[in-house]
Motif scaffolding. Sequence first.
Motif, short mmCIF file in Angstrom:
data_model
loop_
_atom_site.label_atom_id
_atom_site.label_comp_id
_atom_site.label_asym_id
_atom_site.label_seq_id
_atom_site.Cartn_x
_atom_site.Cartn_y
_atom_site.Cartn_z
N PRO A 333 0.78 -1.23 0.00
CA PRO A 333 0.00 0.00 0.00
C PRO A 333 0.81 1.28 0.00
O PRO A 333 0.31 2.32 -0.42
CB PRO A 333 -0.84 -0.12 1.27
N THR A 334 2.06 1.25 0.48
CA THR A 334 2.78 2.52 0.62
C THR A 334 3.12 3.14 -0.73
O THR A 334 3.14 4.35 -0.86
CB THR A 334 4.05 2.32 1.45
N LEU A 335 3.39 2.30 -1.75
CA LEU A 335 3.86 2.86 -3.02
C LEU A 335 2.82 3.77 -3.67
O LEU A 335 3.16 4.89 -4.06
CB LEU A 335 4.30 1.73 -3.94
N PRO A 336 1.53 3.35 -3.81
CA PRO A 336 0.56 4.31 -4.35
C PRO A 336 0.38 5.52 -3.44
O PRO A 336 0.17 6.64 -3.93
CB PRO A 336 -0.74 3.50 -4.46
N ASN A 337 0.48 5.31 -2.12
CA ASN A 337 0.30 6.45 -1.21
C ASN A 337 1.45 7.44 -1.30
O ASN A 337 1.28 8.62 -1.05
CB ASN A 337 0.17 5.95 0.23
N MET A 338 2.64 6.92 -1.66
CA MET A 338 3.81 7.79 -1.70
C MET A 338 3.64 8.90 -2.74
O MET A 338 4.14 10.00 -2.57
CB MET A 338 5.03 6.93 -2.01
N ALA A 339 2.92 8.56 -3.84
CA ALA A 339 2.70 9.58 -4.87
C ALA A 339 1.95 10.77 -4.29
O ALA A 339 2.18 11.92 -4.69
CB ALA A 339 1.92 8.98 -6.03
N SER A 340 1.06 10.51 -3.33
CA SER A 340 0.29 11.61 -2.75
C SER A 340 1.18 12.55 -1.95
O SER A 340 0.94 13.74 -1.90
CB SER A 340 -0.85 11.06 -1.89
N VAL A 341 2.25 12.00 -1.33
CA VAL A 341 3.15 12.87 -0.55
C VAL A 341 3.81 13.88 -1.46
O VAL A 341 3.86 15.08 -1.17
CB VAL A 341 4.23 12.02 0.15
N LEU A 342 4.30 13.39 -2.63
CA LEU A 342 5.01 14.29 -3.54
C LEU A 342 4.07 15.34 -4.10
O LEU A 342 4.46 16.48 -4.35
CB LEU A 342 5.65 13.48 -4.66
N THR A 343 2.81 14.94 -4.32
CA THR A 343 1.86 15.90 -4.87
C THR A 343 1.44 16.91 -3.82
O THR A 343 1.37 18.12 -4.09
CB THR A 343 0.62 15.15 -5.39
N LEU A 344 1.17 16.43 -2.59
CA LEU A 344 0.67 17.32 -1.55
C LEU A 344 1.76 18.25 -1.02
O LEU A 344 1.45 19.32 -0.49
CB LEU A 344 0.11 16.50 -0.38
#
Lengths: 397, 173
Positions: A333-344
């Motif tokens: 689960p962390t890999l798809p969530n990681m994209a949100s960190v870079l965007t946010l």
Amino acid sequence: MQVPIMPAKGEKFIIPIGPQHPALKEPGHFEFSVDGEVVTGASLRLGYVHRGIEKGTEGRNWVQTLYLLERICGICSHVHATAYCLGVERLAGVEAPPRAQAIRSLVAELERIHSHLLWLGVAAHEAGFDMLFMHSWRDREIVMNLLEGLTGNRVNYSANVLGGVKCDIDARQTDAILAGLEHLEDRTRHYLTVVTSDVMFLRRTRGIGVMTKDVAEKLGVVGPTARASGVARDVRLNAPYAAYDRYPVELITATAGDLEARFIVRVQELFETYRVIRAILADLPEGELTVRMPRRIKEGETISRVEAPRGELFYFIKSNGSDTAERVKVRTPTLPNMASVLTLAVGHQLADMPMILAGIDPCFSCNDRMIVVRDPAGRGAHWTWDDLREYGIEYYR
Amino acid sequence: MNNPLEHTWQSVMDQLKTWARINSPWAIHFNSGSCNGCDIEILATLTPRYDMERFGVKLQGSPRHADILICTGPVTRQARERLIRIYEQMPEPKFVVAVGSCALTGGAFQGCYNVMGGIDQVIPVDAYIPGCPPRPEAIIDGLVKLLGSLKADGAPERASEPPLAASVLEPSS
């Protein structure tokens, strides 16, 4: 393994963070380009914890692989083993007995408690709220005791075996779990009050890292991070596995999508977890714990999905009829969530970065795997050893 | 060191340093490829139930302030250079504690292509704490034993020869 979602521009001031940094418990390398205190771009380099587990499974038999996969992640080891066992059992055409399935769900929910309390503490620590960190970790020891009493180890419990579970539960353990839950429920109520009313803490969480439902669906985030943005996504409900059709879970969502919502969703999930554990204990089916598994698994391929504390965990397992797996593919689960960190990250203060990162409950040891998202050279999905070598030389140049 | 007064002064200073170090060793934690199991147990030893700080051990962020390097996990090829760099940045005298089966030998990950083996393949190790993961009590015991050996003769007996060769330490491009 670089994920250049928001490429950091050359002319900006770039702040590198990691791989060893006080705010990161695990190695990962971030580069934030900043304009004053405001982040204007973020890029991420992963792979420090890549160990080559998927390849490693090819040299181990089905039983040995179980213990290797359990060590993909020490925090959510049980869900990895559950996903693998469910997949292999489906390939072999056997089904674990109902009591084993119930105990699988029970341990998974106990693990969810420990993982969420751990996260609550670490996230509070990133906000500089060490009091909450110490309190939640003190209370986490209760559930660690319960897990140890049930399975014999505090971490990496190995409760699963192929075809069932290895540990049974008796009346004494049931009483211990119920007593522990009583105390934890009381404490969790206190934590819910803290994360929704502490003024200093709210200034670090309310309105920070807001992710709307559209963005969340576009980025494909999973788990509590998605549910905090109002995305109704939970594998335990959408595709019940183990014993979740027998003990249904209620979906917890929030609509705000900011850090506060992620705190609230996770803390409220704890209440739901307590309820499910009580339901399992009140209505535990009798019977055997294991069924006999063949040593060689029939030829075929399958997928297996479970809900880890961080979101959807996906396994693809392919067997060629021998005693080893031909291919095991893991999507954590962390890999798809990681994209949100870079965007946010863009547009926030630099000081908010640890909190935004902690908000997705990252687990680097899960997500450090070889993944090809877009190949500019057009080499397609097949990489030969020479291709990889060339890529490596180019990367480190 | 020909001057006896200077010699005495030096030995007093050494004793003072050893005393200070044993009373409050600062530790830094580096994960070079661990599954997080050992890392959460190290964090658990810092929290109220186990409370490692009563031995003066404080977990702390910068390698330049640290006396003890607590390593978890096998060494992956990606993390190796960083591990050496962190070790090099620590001021002398420095001690390395390897926590967990993987840090000892590579553990469950032996034979994986990206794993080089235990910590002592890369940097010298002073104390080994086995377990998958070791219990917090075991981690405390390991650290206390390390401190005890410092008290006895000022330096622990190294189980492994330092494998740091000049070629290993060449800065990466």
